[in-house]
Scaffold this motif. Structure first.
Motif, PDB file in Angstrom:
ATOM      1  N   SER A 117       0.832  -1.204   0.000  1.00 54.40           N
ATOM      2  CA  SER A 117       0.000   0.000   0.000  1.00 54.40           C
ATOM      3  C   SER A 117       0.868   1.255   0.000  1.00 54.40           C
ATOM      4  CB  SER A 117      -0.942  -0.003   1.209  1.00 54.40           C
ATOM      5  OG  SER A 117      -0.232   0.084   2.428  1.00 54.40           O
ATOM      6  N   LEU A 119       2.401   1.854  -3.557  1.00 58.28           N
ATOM      7  CA  LEU A 119       1.457   2.478  -4.480  1.00 58.28           C
ATOM      8  C   LEU A 119       1.260   3.956  -4.179  1.00 58.28           C
ATOM      9  CD1 LEU A 119      -1.370  -0.214  -4.809  1.00 58.28           C
ATOM     10  CD2 LEU A 119       0.193   0.521  -6.602  1.00 58.28           C
ATOM     11  N   THR A 120       1.041   4.275  -2.909  1.00 55.73           N
ATOM     12  CA  THR A 120       0.635   5.634  -2.581  1.00 55.73           C
ATOM     13  C   THR A 120       1.805   6.611  -2.495  1.00 55.73           C
ATOM     14  OG1 THR A 120       0.558   4.971  -0.244  1.00 55.73           O
ATOM     15  CG2 THR A 120      -1.520   5.015  -1.453  1.00 55.73           C
ATOM     16  N   GLN A 122       2.180   9.347  -7.125  1.00 53.18           N
ATOM     17  CA  GLN A 122       0.874   9.912  -7.478  1.00 53.18           C
ATOM     18  C   GLN A 122       0.234   9.198  -8.671  1.00 53.18           C
ATOM     19  OE1 GLN A 122      -0.834  12.692  -6.279  1.00 53.18           O
ATOM     20  NE2 GLN A 122       0.616  13.613  -4.874  1.00 53.18           N
ATOM     21  N   THR A 167      -1.025   5.688  -7.744  1.00 51.92           N
ATOM     22  CA  THR A 167      -2.253   5.839  -6.957  1.00 51.92           C
ATOM     23  C   THR A 167      -3.456   6.072  -7.866  1.00 51.92           C
ATOM     24  OG1 THR A 167      -1.053   6.771  -5.066  1.00 51.92           O
ATOM     25  CG2 THR A 167      -3.412   7.207  -5.187  1.00 51.92           C
ATOM     26  N   SER A 191      -9.683   4.316   0.039  1.00 53.51           N
ATOM     27  CA  SER A 191      -8.854   3.708   1.075  1.00 53.51           C
ATOM     28  C   SER A 191      -8.744   2.198   0.876  1.00 53.51           C
ATOM     29  CB  SER A 191      -9.448   4.008   2.458  1.00 53.51           C
ATOM     30  OG  SER A 191      -8.772   3.299   3.473  1.00 53.51           O
ATOM     31  N   MET A 250      -6.512   1.112  -2.007  1.00 53.48           N
ATOM     32  CA  MET A 250      -5.082   1.192  -1.701  1.00 53.48           C
ATOM     33  C   MET A 250      -4.648   0.190  -0.634  1.00 53.48           C
ATOM     34  SD  MET A 250      -3.765   3.549  -3.655  1.00 53.48           S
ATOM     35  CE  MET A 250      -4.850   2.887  -4.905  1.00 53.48           C
ATOM     36  N   CYS A 279      -5.080   6.411   6.573  1.00 51.71           N
ATOM     37  CA  CYS A 279      -4.756   7.232   5.394  1.00 51.71           C
ATOM     38  C   CYS A 279      -5.549   8.535   5.409  1.00 51.71           C
ATOM     39  CB  CYS A 279      -5.031   6.479   4.092  1.00 51.71           C
ATOM     40  SG  CYS A 279      -6.780   6.190   3.716  1.00 51.71           S
ATOM     41  N   GLU A 282      -5.605  12.393  -4.368  1.00 53.62           N
ATOM     42  CA  GLU A 282      -4.445  11.830  -3.682  1.00 53.62           C
ATOM     43  C   GLU A 282      -4.915  10.951  -2.536  1.00 53.62           C
ATOM     44  OE1 GLU A 282      -0.449  13.386  -1.250  1.00 53.62           O
ATOM     45  OE2 GLU A 282      -1.682  14.804  -2.374  1.00 53.62           O
ATOM     46  N   VAL A 283      -4.115   9.921  -2.228  1.00 52.25           N
ATOM     47  CA  VAL A 283      -4.320   9.117  -1.022  1.00 52.25           C
ATOM     48  C   VAL A 283      -2.974   9.054  -0.310  1.00 52.25           C
ATOM     49  CG1 VAL A 283      -5.100   6.934  -0.048  1.00 52.25           C
ATOM     50  CG2 VAL A 283      -6.103   7.751  -2.193  1.00 52.25           C
ATOM     51  N   ASN A 284      -2.939   9.535   0.911  1.00 54.79           N
ATOM     52  CA  ASN A 284      -1.689   9.669   1.668  1.00 54.79           C
ATOM     53  C   ASN A 284      -1.619   8.581   2.730  1.00 54.79           C
ATOM     54  OD1 ASN A 284       0.391  10.514   3.423  1.00 54.79           O
ATOM     55  ND2 ASN A 284       0.040  12.660   2.932  1.00 54.79           N
ATOM     56  N   HIS A 285      -0.566   7.748   2.682  1.00 55.18           N
ATOM     57  CA  HIS A 285      -0.467   6.652   3.641  1.00 55.18           C
ATOM     58  C   HIS A 285       0.099   7.097   4.989  1.00 55.18           C
ATOM     59  CE1 HIS A 285       3.674   6.385   1.820  1.00 55.18           C
ATOM     60  NE2 HIS A 285       3.980   6.280   3.087  1.00 55.18           N
TER      61      HIS A 285
END
Length: 296
Positions: A93, A96-97, A100, A103, A237, A240, A245, A261-264
């Motif tokens: 995960s 990937l994140t 950009q 993702t 979520s 990912m 997140c 965007e997805v921020n881990h």
């Protein structure tokens, strides 16, 4: 419970300080380790980690490296899980994140709406993307951009040349995206923990800027998330594979939502300030309830 945090920052960094405060208040221990001060080992005894005192006494490791997480740190996560120590979030995960495009690629494959985007490697590709997007302005983003850094609004050909010269690395590529003007736009940060939305803030760009990120001066306020946007954030979520997140959703003036965007490893200073929520304690409670003390 003993929790280790992978981070290049110390306890002066807001999330680290708040997580330690919450952990201590609940009777847990929390320590930090810079991943780039460790050594991964391989041999007849299998994979190992040296130069991390107390690693094998930990019940859990929480990775707080963000978009700039390096290949070594991802390898370290594998070494740690190979010792039977859980790591949150998972290596895949985070892989990937941290990028950009990867993702957005994964989200798009699951029919989750994302901004119209092109991933280019040449100046010609950049201009082709501009034309296909209907002309300037466009947004250019480095694949590992974070917190509004590595992002530029490109309004004309001379500016495009500057951005290509300064941002474009052929082996890494560059994102070119449709520009959604700030007027009538909603920028939302949705904090997701264990597939539950625990906090939401609406961000407003500072004067003269198109970026709404808290790190570049965006104003944060609490926000009541409609059900359809809650579903969207949870879908992102889950796509990912993240336990913790931040999902960034942008809505244009027609209120059409896109996940940008997805921020881990999301920060939460702005969210706590805007909402009064104790995000740090929620994270610690989740880790303790979900993992507890590791069998020795």
């Amino acid at each position: 419970m003993k929790i280790g945090v992978i981070t290049i920052n110390d306890f002066d960094f807001h999330p680290n300080a708040r997580l330690r405060e919450a952990a201590l208040a609940k009777g847990h221990e929390l320590s930090l380790m810079n991943p780039y001060r460790t050594t991964c080992t391989l041999g007849v005894k299998g994979p190992g980690v040296k130069d991390w005192p107390g690693l094998f006494d930990l019940d859990l490791v929480l990775s707080r490296q963000g978009a700039l997480i390096g290949d070594y740190c991802l390898a370290l996560v594998d070494q740690i899980t190979g010792q039977g120590i859980p790591v949150v979030n998972s290596r895949e995960s985070m892989r990937l994140t941290r990028n950009q495009f990867l993702t957005l690629q994964a989200l798009c494959a699951q029919k989750i709406p994302v901004p119209e985007s092109f991933f280019i490697t040449t100046e010609t590709g950049f201009m082709d993307a501009v034309n296909l997007l209907g002309g300037f302005p466009v947004v250019a983003k480095k694949a590992n951009s974070w917190g509004g850094r590595g992002v530029a609004l490109v309004e004309n050909s001379p500016m495009a040349q500057v951005v290509v010269d300064s941002f474009l690395e052929e082996r890494k590529g560059l994102l070119v995206q449709r520009f959604i003007p700030p007027k009538g736009r909603d920028d939302l940060r949705v904090f997701v923990l264990n597939q539950k939305v625990i906090g939401v803030m609406r961000l407003t760009p500072p004067p003269g800027d198109f970026r709404a990120n808290f790190h570049v001066g965006g104003h944060a306020a609490g926000f009541d998330l409609p059900k359809h946007l809650e579903v969207l954030a949870l879908e992102a979520s889950a796509c990912m594979g993240l336990e913790i997140c931040g999902v960034d959703i942008i809505m244009n003036q027609d209120k059409e939502p896109y996940v940008i965007e997805v921020n881990h490893s999301p920060g939460f200073r702005g969210l706590e300030q805007a909402t009064g929520l104790d995000i740090a304690s929620m994270i610690i409670d989740y880790l303790a309830d979900r993992y507890g003390e590791r069998p020795r």
